[in-house]
Design a protein around this motif. Structure first.
Motif, mmCIF file in Angstrom:
data_model
loop_
_atom_site.group_PDB
_atom_site.id
_atom_site.type_symbol
_atom_site.label_atom_id
_atom_site.label_comp_id
_atom_site.label_asym_id
_atom_site.label_seq_id
_atom_site.Cartn_x
_atom_site.Cartn_y
_atom_site.Cartn_z
ATOM 1 N N SER A 22 8.445 85.791 52.302
ATOM 2 C CA SER A 22 8.025 86.278 54.061
ATOM 3 C C SER A 22 9.319 85.744 54.679
ATOM 4 O O SER A 22 9.464 84.338 54.687
ATOM 5 N N GLY A 23 9.576 86.363 55.684
ATOM 6 C CA GLY A 23 10.514 85.965 56.745
ATOM 7 C C GLY A 23 12.114 86.377 56.188
ATOM 8 O O GLY A 23 13.115 86.429 57.065
ATOM 9 N N GLN A 24 12.119 86.700 55.218
ATOM 10 C CA GLN A 24 13.530 87.090 54.428
ATOM 11 C C GLN A 24 13.891 88.476 54.665
ATOM 12 O O GLN A 24 12.737 89.388 54.536
ATOM 13 N N THR A 25 14.897 89.109 55.011
ATOM 14 C CA THR A 25 15.162 90.504 55.481
ATOM 15 C C THR A 25 16.169 91.015 54.527
ATOM 16 O O THR A 25 17.269 90.356 54.312
ATOM 17 N N LEU A 26 15.919 92.424 54.516
ATOM 18 C CA LEU A 26 17.189 93.295 54.053
ATOM 19 C C LEU A 26 17.477 94.186 55.243
ATOM 20 O O LEU A 26 16.442 95.165 55.319
ATOM 21 N N ASN A 38 15.604 96.501 59.492
ATOM 22 C CA ASN A 38 15.068 95.869 58.403
ATOM 23 C C ASN A 38 14.170 96.878 57.900
ATOM 24 O O ASN A 38 13.304 97.528 58.421
ATOM 25 N N ILE A 39 14.429 96.928 56.413
ATOM 26 C CA ILE A 39 13.463 97.826 55.769
ATOM 27 C C ILE A 39 12.357 97.064 55.074
ATOM 28 O O ILE A 39 12.385 95.751 54.690
ATOM 29 N N ALA A 40 11.482 97.714 54.478
ATOM 30 C CA ALA A 40 10.317 97.242 53.695
ATOM 31 C C ALA A 40 10.519 96.509 52.512
ATOM 32 O O ALA A 40 11.372 96.876 51.753
ATOM 33 N N ALA A 41 9.940 95.415 52.207
ATOM 34 C CA ALA A 41 10.197 94.407 51.130
ATOM 35 C C ALA A 41 8.810 95.062 50.083
ATOM 36 O O ALA A 41 7.901 95.098 50.804
ATOM 37 N N ASN A 42 9.213 94.863 49.069
ATOM 38 C CA ASN A 42 8.167 95.197 47.950
ATOM 39 C C ASN A 42 8.240 94.317 46.883
ATOM 40 O O ASN A 42 9.186 94.309 46.333
ATOM 41 N N SER A 71 19.245 88.660 53.249
ATOM 42 C CA SER A 71 19.205 87.267 53.761
ATOM 43 C C SER A 71 19.005 86.373 52.427
ATOM 44 O O SER A 71 19.065 85.051 52.554
ATOM 45 N N ASP A 72 18.402 86.806 51.462
ATOM 46 C CA ASP A 72 18.036 85.819 50.277
ATOM 47 C C ASP A 72 18.629 86.198 49.051
ATOM 48 O O ASP A 72 19.862 87.015 49.218
ATOM 49 N N VAL A 73 18.559 85.557 47.963
ATOM 50 C CA VAL A 73 19.151 85.981 46.736
ATOM 51 C C VAL A 73 18.271 86.245 45.635
ATOM 52 O O VAL A 73 17.063 86.357 45.689
ATOM 53 N N GLY A 74 18.703 86.808 44.658
ATOM 54 C CA GLY A 74 18.006 87.378 43.500
ATOM 55 C C GLY A 74 18.459 88.701 42.866
ATOM 56 O O GLY A 74 19.212 89.307 43.629
#
Length: 226
Positions: A22-26, A38-42, A71-74
């Motif tokens: 939560s709070g991380q964005t693409l 920002n697009i939806a995270a799933n 903004s995150d990694v993985g």
């Protein structure tokens, strides 16, 4: 399908780690545009997929070049959905697709702190050639390593990988320690060998602790990265 601007549902899936934080964005935009959305995270495997409508510009080859910032990694995948209205004898259809899975890595890893493993749990003072030292050669210490993105923010999914991405080899962290006590006369190569890999012993929110390393040589000190 034609060329020009079309509204496309865009989303991304967090594959490994399987949960988005939560709070991380693409944030994504058409390459010709100036504003990111920002697009939806799933989370991995979740249905139905949540999408965010984005305006993309398609060329004669049916391609819509995009730019994005995560903004995150993985390991993640991009997801798309396009609604086509009925035309003549052709019924309305919904096109869906996804990219190949790809990995976003940390922009940098920084040593945040180094602490003596046993009592009195001294913190590394960050000294080099003068001032109080850290610990004696051969004593064990723990190092805290933080993962950052290119904007200087901690990436909280770092270290949460599962499966092959969390294998013992992939989760090892190898530290390069400076050798201030060496001189050109003592070491003509003036190169300090890398310290052997060590395993994280814990950590949260993009911060890992690498534990119980006893690889200090005489006169070598760790200087945390600010």
């Amino acid at each position: 399908m034609g060329t020009g601007s079309r509204t496309v549902g865009m989303a991304y899936s967090c594959n490994n780690p399987t949960s988005c934080i939560s709070g991380q964005t693409l944030a994504l935009k058409a390459s010709s545009a100036t504003t990111y959305a920002n697009i939806a995270a799933n989370n991995n495997g979740v249905t139905p997929i949540s999408y965010t409508n984005v305006s993309l510009n398609f060329n004669a080859s049916g391609e819509a070049p995009i730019d994005f910032i995560y903004s995150d990694v993985g390991q993640i995948s991009l997801l798309g959905q396009l609604l086509l209205s009925a035309s003549g004898n052709d019924p309305a259809i919904t096109l869906t697709g996804s990219s190949d899975a790809f990995i976003v890595k940390p922009y940098t890893l920084r040593v945040a702190s180094a602490t003596q493993t046993a009592s009195p749990f001294l913190a590394n003072p960050g000294t080099t050639s003068a001032g109080s030292g850290f610990i004696a050669a051969g004593e064990k210490f723990s190092v805290t390593v933080r993962s950052y993105n290119a904007l200087g923010a901690v990436t909280p999914n770092f270290g949460n990988e599962g499966g092959t991405l969390a294998s013992s080899e992939r989760n090892k962290i190898q530290l390069q320690i400076g050798c201030p006590e060496r001189s050109a006369e003592r070491d003509k190569t003036n190169v300090c060998p890398a310290i052997k890999p060590d395993h994280p012993t814990g950590g949260v929110s993009g911060v890992l602790t690498v534990g119980e390393d006893a690889n200090l040589e005489r006169g070598i000190f760790l200087t945390p990265d600010p």
